[in-house]
Design a protein around this motif. Structure first.
Motif, mmCIF file in Angstrom:
data_model
loop_
_atom_site.group_PDB
_atom_site.id
_atom_site.type_symbol
_atom_site.label_atom_id
_atom_site.label_comp_id
_atom_site.label_asym_id
_atom_site.label_seq_id
_atom_site.Cartn_x
_atom_site.Cartn_y
_atom_site.Cartn_z
ATOM 1 N N THR A 147 37.528 60.146 25.242
ATOM 2 C CA THR A 147 38.040 59.547 24.008
ATOM 3 C C THR A 147 39.044 58.444 24.317
ATOM 4 O OG1 THR A 147 37.715 61.632 22.834
ATOM 5 C CG2 THR A 147 39.213 60.023 21.832
ATOM 6 N N ARG A 148 39.925 58.691 25.287
ATOM 7 C CA ARG A 148 40.881 57.644 25.665
ATOM 8 C C ARG A 148 40.157 56.414 26.195
ATOM 9 N NH1 ARG A 148 43.799 62.100 27.860
ATOM 10 N NH2 ARG A 148 43.046 61.558 29.950
ATOM 11 N N GLY A 149 39.080 56.630 26.961
ATOM 12 C CA GLY A 149 38.293 55.497 27.446
ATOM 13 C C GLY A 149 37.657 54.717 26.306
ATOM 14 N N PHE A 150 37.135 55.439 25.320
ATOM 15 C CA PHE A 150 36.547 54.786 24.146
ATOM 16 C C PHE A 150 37.596 53.992 23.389
ATOM 17 C CE2 PHE A 150 35.933 55.271 19.510
ATOM 18 C CZ PHE A 150 34.835 54.428 19.345
ATOM 19 N N LEU A 151 38.764 54.589 23.200
ATOM 20 C CA LEU A 151 39.825 53.910 22.459
ATOM 21 C C LEU A 151 40.325 52.679 23.202
ATOM 22 C CD1 LEU A 151 41.780 57.035 21.182
ATOM 23 C CD2 LEU A 151 40.402 55.445 19.805
ATOM 24 N N ASP A 152 40.409 52.764 24.521
ATOM 25 C CA ASP A 152 40.786 51.577 25.287
ATOM 26 C C ASP A 152 39.764 50.458 25.096
ATOM 27 O OD1 ASP A 152 43.071 52.752 26.269
ATOM 28 O OD2 ASP A 152 42.206 53.296 28.209
ATOM 29 N N ALA A 153 38.485 50.851 25.013
ATOM 30 C CA ALA A 153 37.421 49.849 24.888
ATOM 31 C C ALA A 153 37.444 49.148 23.535
ATOM 32 C CB ALA A 153 36.062 50.503 25.117
ATOM 33 N N ILE A 154 37.817 49.863 22.468
ATOM 34 C CA ILE A 154 37.761 49.257 21.131
ATOM 35 C C ILE A 154 39.107 48.679 20.700
ATOM 36 C CG2 ILE A 154 35.902 50.803 20.421
ATOM 37 C CD1 ILE A 154 38.037 52.255 18.670
ATOM 38 N N SER A 155 40.036 48.565 21.613
ATOM 39 C CA SER A 155 41.334 47.968 21.265
ATOM 40 C C SER A 155 41.130 46.574 20.674
ATOM 41 C CB SER A 155 42.210 47.866 22.509
ATOM 42 O OG SER A 155 43.338 47.044 22.267
ATOM 43 N N PRO A 156 41.849 46.241 19.607
ATOM 44 C CA PRO A 156 41.703 44.893 19.019
ATOM 45 C C PRO A 156 42.086 43.776 19.977
ATOM 46 C CG PRO A 156 43.590 46.060 18.069
ATOM 47 C CD PRO A 156 42.816 47.065 18.868
ATOM 48 N N SER A 157 42.817 44.096 21.028
ATOM 49 C CA SER A 157 43.160 43.072 22.023
ATOM 50 C C SER A 157 41.944 42.620 22.815
ATOM 51 C CB SER A 157 44.230 43.609 22.974
ATOM 52 O OG SER A 157 43.770 44.762 23.659
ATOM 53 N N ASN A 158 40.847 43.384 22.751
ATOM 54 C CA ASN A 158 39.648 43.070 23.538
ATOM 55 C C ASN A 158 38.653 42.172 22.807
ATOM 56 O OD1 ASN A 158 40.657 44.801 25.503
ATOM 57 N ND2 ASN A 158 39.464 46.556 24.804
ATOM 58 N N PHE A 159 38.964 41.755 21.587
ATOM 59 C CA PHE A 159 38.004 41.006 20.791
ATOM 60 C C PHE A 159 38.629 39.692 20.308
ATOM 61 C CE2 PHE A 159 37.001 45.486 20.494
ATOM 62 C CZ PHE A 159 35.647 45.511 20.789
#
Length: 581
Positions: free
Chosen positions: A145-157
Motif C-alpha cells: 500500500t505504501r508503494g502504491f501511495l508513493d506511486a500516485i503522489s500528485p508530485s509525480n504527475f
C-alpha cells in the motif's frame, strides 16, 4: 515568474464554478451520511455487519473521511470560515516531495496535497483494520500500500505538480521532451538512472587505492593493496564484500575509501572481488562461496607466512563468513582467523525487515522464470532494492529527471548503486529459501557446507559486530542475533544511518554517530538503553579494537608489497572482475 504563474492558473475554474461543485459534493455527502449510513442501523431487521464495509469502525472512518474532505474544500474556497488546520506530523512537514512553497501557500495545490495525505491515511487505516490476516500478511499489505501511495503522489504527475507546470510553461515543454529522452534511455537499459554515468570511471576516480591482483580463480580475484606506512600490523586483513554488489563500495573516492583509510592505519589489506555470474556459473552454490573464503584466507596465510588473518564480511558475505567460521571451528581450524568483523550482516532472518516480503511463494516462482540461463540479471535485484526506498530511488527521479528534465548530478555512491552484478541462480534461490524464508542458518546443524554441519554456537572467534540504526535491509535487531548465537568475545556497535552510509562513514566527514555499551546485555533494547553515544565515525573504534587483538608490527617489506612475495602481480587493482558486465 509572474507570467508563468498566471498562465498556469488561467485554466482554473472560477470561484462561482468551484462553489457550485462544492455544493454538489457537500449535498452528496449529506445524502450519504444521513440516508445511506443511517438506514443501515435503522432497518427493522438489520443485516449483520460486514467487516471492512458496514462494521461500526469502518463506517466511522468513512464518515470522518468525508467530513475531512469537505473541510479541505471549505478551507480552499472560504479560508476564513473553515476550521483551522491541525499541525502536521514532523515527517510530513519535511516531505521532500512537497518542498515547493506552493504546496502550502497556493489554495489549489494545498488542497491537492492535503487530499492526498487524507486518502493515504484512510487507505493505511483500512489495511490496519482488516480482519482475518496475520501480522506478516498485514505488514506485506502495508508495504504494498505504501508503494502504491508513493506511486500516485500528485508530485509525480505534470498536471498536479506546480513546479512541473511552471517549468513546462517556462520552457515551452522542452523539459518534458528532455525527460522523455531520459525515460526512454532508462527503458532501453532496463534500469532507473540515478547519477551522471559519465562522471566516474574505475581506476580513475573510483577504486583508486594502489594495489595488485595477486590471485584469481573462476569465482573471485584477490587484491593486495600497497602499504603507505613503514610498518604494518603483523596480522593482515581479508575483506569479503557482498557479491550482490561491486566491492568498491569500500573504495569509492579517496576521501570516502575505507580501504585507503585502513591502509593508512598500518594494515595490510586484501580485498576479494567477486566475479559477476554468467551461464558458466549455473551450478555455483553456497559451498563454493564458503570454499572461496577459506581459499582466500589460506592464500594470504601462505603468501605472508602468518598463522592467522583478520576478516571482514559485509552483508551477505558477512552471513557467509559466519558459516565459514563455523565450518573452520568444526574442523579444528578456528585459529586461522584472529578476528571477524561484520558489517550489517544477518544470520537469524526472523526479523530481517522488508526484504522478507519478496520471499513469498509467488515471488519465488516468478524468480525462476527470470533465470533461464542459470543466472539472475543484477537489474532485478537493483529494482528490488529500489522498491524498498521507492520514494527516494524511483519517484524522486521520475519527478526530477523525467518531468522537470533536470540533468543527472554526479554522485559516487549512486554510481556504485547502479553498477549491478549478476547472481548465480541456484545459490540465490537457496539463499532466499534456506536463509530468508526458512531461517535455517540460525538452527544448529540445519544446514551443511563442504560436508560439515553448520553450528554458529561453535564460533568463538573475537567478533566486532556493526549494525545501522536506520538500516532497512539488515535491521539492527536482526544483526543483533550474532550476539546471541556466537560464543567468545563480541563487541556490538550501533552506527547512525543505514546499510551503506552507516558503514561508509570516514572520520574526516564528521557525520553521524555511534553507540557502544560496555555492559553485558541480552537484547538490543537493553543495549540502547545503556549505550554511550560518540559523535562521528566508528572506524577509529574498530581499528583500536583490531589492535587490541594483536598489536605486533612488522616492516612493510617483501611480501607485504603486492607482487613482491611468492604470489606475483597479475594486474593492477581494481582488477578485471569488477569491470566485467
Amino acid at each position: 515568474m509572474a507570467e508563468s504563474t498566471k498562465a498556469a492558473t488561467a485554466a482554473m475554474p472560477s470561484l462561482v464554478e468551484l462553489q457550485h461543485w462544492t455544493w454538489v459534493l457537500g449535498r452528496a455527502q449529506q445524502m450519504l451520511l444521513e440516508q445511506g449510513l443511517a438506514t443501515l442501523g435503522a432497518a427493522e431487521t438489520p443485516l449483520p455487519p460486514i467487516p471492512g464495509l458496514t462494521d461500526p469502525e469502518t463506517l466511522t472512518r468513512a464518515r470522518d473521511f468525508w467530513t475531512d474532505s469537505l473541510t479541505l474544500w471549505q478551507r480552499m474556497l472560504t479560508p476564513g470560515e473553515a476550521p483551522p488546520p491541525v499541525d502536521e506530523p514532523a515527517e510530513r512537514a519535511r516531505d521532500k516531495r512537497f518542498k515547493d512553497a506552493r504546496w502550502r501557500e497556493d489554495p489549489l495545490f494545498a488542497w491537492i496535497r492535503q487530499s492526498y495525505f487524507l486518502f493515504s491515511d484512510q487507505l493505511l487505516a483500512q489495511v490496519d483494520a482488516l480482519q482475518g490476516v496475520d501480522d506478516k500478511q498485514r505488514e506485506q499489505m502495508r508495504f504494498a500500500t505504501r508503494g502504491f501511495l508513493d506511486a500516485i503522489s500528485p508530485s509525480n504527475f505534470p498536471a498536479t505538480n506546480p513546479e512541473v507546470l511552471e517549468k513546462t510553461i517556462e520552457t515551452g515543454g522542452e523539459n518534458l521532451l528532455k525527460g522523455l529522452q531520459n525515460m526512454l534511455a532508462d527503458l532501453a537499459k532496463g534500469q532507473v538512472t540515478h547519477t551522471d554515468q559519465t562522471a566516474f570511471e574505475l581506476g580513475r576516480n573510483l577504486a583508486t587505492t594502489p594495489g595488485k591482483v595477486i590471485h584469481r580463480t573462476d569465482l573471485y580475484e584477490l587484491i593486495q593493496y600497497a602499504p603507505s606506512t613503514p610498518n604494518v600490523l603483523a596480522v593482515p586483513l581479508v575483506i569479503f564484500p557482498p557479491w550482490i554488489n561491486r566491492f568498491y563500495i569500500l573504495d569509492l573516492t579517496p576521501e570516502k575509501s575505507f580501504i585507503r583509510w585502513a591502509v593508512e592505519q598500518g594494515i595490510t589489506v586484501f580485498m576479494v572481488s567477486w566475479r559477476s555470474a554468467d551461464a558458466s556459473m549455473k551450478d555455483v552454490v553456497w559451498d563454493d562461496y564458503i570454499a572461496a573464503q577459506i581459499d582466500a584466507i589460506e592464500t594470504v596465510r601462505r603468501a605472508l607466512k602468518v598463522s592467522a588473518v583478520h576478516t571482514i564480511g559485509y552483508c551477505v558475505a558477512g552471513t557467509t563468513l559466519a558459516a565459514t567460521l563455523a565450518v573452520l571451528a568444526a574442523r579444528g581450524e578456528a585459529d586461522t582467523v584472529k578476528s571477524a568483523t561484520f558489517f550489517t550482516a544477518q544470520v537469524d532472518f526472523e526479523k530481517a525487515g522488508e526484504l522478507l516480503y519478496f520471499v513469498a511463494d509467488d515471488q519465488l516462482e516468478l524468480l525462476k522464470t527470470l533465470t533461464p540461463d542459470g543466472f539472475l540479471d543484477g537489474r532485478y535485484m537493483a529494482a528490488v532494492f529500489n522498491q524498498l526506498r521507492g520514494r527516494d530511488l524511483i519517484w524522486n527521479y521520475v519527478t526530477n529527471n523525467y518531468l522537470l528534465g533536470k540533468d543527472y548530478a554526479p554522485f559516487d555512491l549512486l554510481h556504485w548503486n547502479g553498477d549491478t552484478t549478476n547472481l548465480p541462480a541456484q545459490w540465490h534461490m537457496r539463499y532466499l529459501v534456506d536463509l530468508y524464508r526458512d531461517n535455517l542458518l540460525s538452527k544448529a546443524g540445519a544446514l551443511s557446507a563442504l560436508g560439515t554441519p553448520i553450528d554458529l554456537g561453535l564460533v568463538t572467534t573475537p567478533s566486532y559486530i556493526q549494525a545501522g540504526r536506520e538500516d532497512h535491509i539488515a535491521p539492527a535487531e536482526s544483526v543483533w542475533a550474532l550476539m546471541r548465537l556466537f560464543s567468545g568475545e563480541r563487541r556490538f556497535v550501533l552506527a547512525g544511518s543505514g546499510h551503506i552510509a552507516g558503514v561508509v562513514n570516514p572520520p574526516s566527514a564528521n557525520k553521524y554517530q555511534y553507540w557502544v555499551n560496555p555492559e553485558p546485555v541480552d537484547t538490543l533494547e537493553a543495549f540502547v538503553a545503556g549505550a554511550h553515544e560518540t559523535k562521528g565515525s566508528w572506524w577509529p573504534d574498530w581499528v583500536a579494537w583490531l589492535r587490541d587483538q594483536d598489536a605486533a608490527m612488522v616492516p612493510a617489506k617483501g611480501a607485504r608489497q603486492p607482487g613482491k612475495g611468492a604470489l606475483k602481480a597479475i594486474e593492477d587493482a581494481p582488477g578485471r572482475y569488477v569491470k566485467a558486465r
